[in-house]
Write a protein that holds these residues in place. Sequence first.
Motif, mmCIF file in Angstrom:
data_model
loop_
_atom_site.group_PDB
_atom_site.id
_atom_site.type_symbol
_atom_site.label_atom_id
_atom_site.label_comp_id
_atom_site.label_asym_id
_atom_site.label_seq_id
_atom_site.Cartn_x
_atom_site.Cartn_y
_atom_site.Cartn_z
ATOM 1 N N ALA A 1 7.075 11.115 3.544
ATOM 2 C CA ALA A 1 6.192 11.161 4.641
ATOM 3 C C ALA A 1 5.094 11.824 4.211
ATOM 4 C CB ALA A 1 7.111 12.214 5.633
ATOM 5 N N PHE A 2 3.935 11.223 4.894
ATOM 6 C CA PHE A 2 2.624 11.809 4.797
ATOM 7 C C PHE A 2 1.675 11.803 5.864
ATOM 8 C CE2 PHE A 2 1.316 7.464 4.369
ATOM 9 C CZ PHE A 2 2.448 6.867 4.058
ATOM 10 N N ARG A 3 0.662 12.226 5.870
ATOM 11 C CA ARG A 3 -0.454 12.169 7.167
ATOM 12 C C ARG A 3 -1.154 11.264 7.072
ATOM 13 N NH1 ARG A 3 -0.047 17.319 9.125
ATOM 14 N NH2 ARG A 3 0.727 18.858 7.751
ATOM 15 N N ASP A 4 -1.194 10.416 8.184
ATOM 16 C CA ASP A 4 -2.010 9.195 8.349
ATOM 17 C C ASP A 4 -3.370 9.451 8.043
ATOM 18 O OD1 ASP A 4 -1.354 6.495 10.191
ATOM 19 O OD2 ASP A 4 -3.499 7.160 9.757
ATOM 20 N N LEU B 1 7.568 5.005 10.405
ATOM 21 C CA LEU B 1 7.706 5.522 11.963
ATOM 22 C C LEU B 1 6.219 6.446 11.901
ATOM 23 C CD1 LEU B 1 11.186 6.997 12.141
ATOM 24 C CD2 LEU B 1 10.309 4.959 13.207
ATOM 25 N N HIS B 2 5.609 6.242 12.934
ATOM 26 C CA HIS B 2 4.724 7.087 13.236
ATOM 27 C C HIS B 2 5.178 8.190 14.001
ATOM 28 C CE1 HIS B 2 0.964 4.258 12.744
ATOM 29 N NE2 HIS B 2 2.086 3.300 12.996
ATOM 30 N N LEU B 3 4.903 9.431 13.443
ATOM 31 C CA LEU B 3 5.383 10.720 14.276
ATOM 32 C C LEU B 3 4.020 11.530 14.654
ATOM 33 C CD1 LEU B 3 7.216 13.128 14.898
ATOM 34 C CD2 LEU B 3 7.330 13.749 12.849
ATOM 35 N N THR C 1 -0.362 -3.080 10.931
ATOM 36 C CA THR C 1 -1.366 -3.564 9.564
ATOM 37 C C THR C 1 -0.860 -3.346 8.469
ATOM 38 O OG1 THR C 1 -2.341 -1.139 9.866
ATOM 39 C CG2 THR C 1 -3.136 -2.850 11.337
ATOM 40 N N VAL C 2 0.299 -2.325 8.259
ATOM 41 C CA VAL C 2 0.663 -2.360 6.871
ATOM 42 C C VAL C 2 2.276 -2.798 6.803
ATOM 43 C CG1 VAL C 2 1.291 -0.553 5.057
ATOM 44 C CG2 VAL C 2 -0.715 -0.155 6.526
ATOM 45 N N PHE C 3 2.667 -3.634 6.259
ATOM 46 C CA PHE C 3 3.831 -4.454 6.095
ATOM 47 C C PHE C 3 4.766 -3.768 5.389
ATOM 48 C CE2 PHE C 3 0.787 -6.938 8.594
ATOM 49 C CZ PHE C 3 1.372 -7.371 9.700
ATOM 50 N N MET D 1 7.312 2.589 16.051
ATOM 51 C CA MET D 1 7.290 1.830 14.911
ATOM 52 C C MET D 1 6.630 0.473 15.555
ATOM 53 S SD MET D 1 10.259 0.448 11.901
ATOM 54 C CE MET D 1 10.616 1.816 11.365
ATOM 55 N N ASN D 2 5.593 -0.019 15.019
ATOM 56 C CA ASN D 2 5.009 -1.236 15.397
ATOM 57 C C ASN D 2 5.693 -2.293 14.788
ATOM 58 O OD1 ASN D 2 3.066 0.024 17.078
ATOM 59 N ND2 ASN D 2 1.831 0.533 15.545
ATOM 60 N N CYS D 3 5.526 -3.429 15.382
ATOM 61 C CA CYS D 3 6.098 -4.635 14.778
ATOM 62 C C CYS D 3 5.225 -5.796 14.974
ATOM 63 C CB CYS D 3 7.633 -5.086 15.225
ATOM 64 S SG CYS D 3 8.293 -6.574 14.321
ATOM 65 N N LEU E 1 0.857 -1.149 0.123
ATOM 66 C CA LEU E 1 -0.011 -0.005 0.043
ATOM 67 C C LEU E 1 1.057 1.360 0.176
ATOM 68 C CD1 LEU E 1 -2.793 1.502 0.474
ATOM 69 C CD2 LEU E 1 -2.037 1.067 2.929
ATOM 70 N N PHE E 2 1.907 1.189 0.789
ATOM 71 C CA PHE E 2 2.920 2.431 0.978
ATOM 72 C C PHE E 2 3.565 2.651 -0.272
ATOM 73 C CE2 PHE E 2 2.989 2.551 5.829
ATOM 74 C CZ PHE E 2 1.224 2.906 5.796
ATOM 75 N N THR E 3 3.869 1.507 -0.847
ATOM 76 C CA THR E 3 4.850 1.738 -2.236
ATOM 77 C C THR E 3 3.806 2.454 -3.334
ATOM 78 O OG1 THR E 3 6.384 0.027 -1.744
ATOM 79 C CG2 THR E 3 6.092 0.280 -4.206
HETATM 80 P P1 5GP Z 1 0.338 0.285 11.814
HETATM 81 O O1 5GP Z 1 -0.987 -0.034 12.530
HETATM 82 O O2 5GP Z 1 0.832 -0.442 10.637
HETATM 83 O O3 5GP Z 1 1.664 0.723 12.571
HETATM 84 O O4 5GP Z 1 0.118 1.581 10.994
HETATM 85 C C1 5GP Z 1 -0.563 1.765 9.530
HETATM 86 C C2 5GP Z 1 -1.056 3.142 9.460
HETATM 87 O O5 5GP Z 1 -1.242 3.278 8.185
HETATM 88 C C3 5GP Z 1 -2.345 3.367 10.219
HETATM 89 O O6 5GP Z 1 -2.159 4.380 11.102
HETATM 90 C C4 5GP Z 1 -3.279 3.541 9.365
HETATM 91 O O7 5GP Z 1 -4.216 4.714 9.710
HETATM 92 C C5 5GP Z 1 -2.270 4.026 8.203
HETATM 93 N N1 5GP Z 1 -2.893 3.956 6.954
HETATM 94 C C6 5GP Z 1 -3.535 2.848 6.556
HETATM 95 N N2 5GP Z 1 -4.044 3.298 5.173
HETATM 96 C C7 5GP Z 1 -3.669 4.201 4.694
HETATM 97 C C8 5GP Z 1 -3.846 5.098 3.462
HETATM 98 O O8 5GP Z 1 -4.333 4.586 2.704
HETATM 99 N N3 5GP Z 1 -3.198 6.332 3.644
HETATM 100 C C9 5GP Z 1 -2.695 7.040 4.762
HETATM 101 N N4 5GP Z 1 -2.385 8.179 4.405
HETATM 102 N N5 5GP Z 1 -2.500 6.165 5.701
HETATM 103 C C10 5GP Z 1 -2.974 4.791 5.822
#
Ligand code: 5GP
Length: 120
Positions: A27-30, A101-103, A95-97, A86-88, A5-7
Amino acid sequence: MAGTLFTKIINREIPADIVYEDELSLAFRDINPQAPVHLLIIPKQEIPTINDIELNDRELVGHLFLVAKKLATEMGFAEDGYRVVMNCNESAGQTVFHIHLHLLAGKTLGWPPYTDRAKV
Ligand code: 5GP
């Protein structure tokens, strides 16, 4: 379309509110912010989890922290304070593999940061 998803966000196949980019990172907004400022800082290289980080990746991983510091400084909350997480894997809530880093900033952040979740 291949990649995480992030790629897809890196490749602009999925829209995101991008705040910073360089040759190694983005870097982008969650999409579901947990604080007034909630950014995700990711490497352009796909690494699924912390467990997959190799010795050769140490500069890249360190770079993510330097980006966090740079954004915190430029956005004006470096002195006030912020959290980088950073969750592992599943029990940590990953949830996204594709490591990220969450900031988090913009309010007083509670500690400890977890709530118990029943494991099924
Ligand atoms: P994790 O739970 O893997 O540590 O964090 C994944 C983060 O990605 C979550 O905070 C979630 O809200 C965010 N996220 C999931 N899908 C998307 C998306 O399509 N766009 C953005 N900007 N954030 C997303």
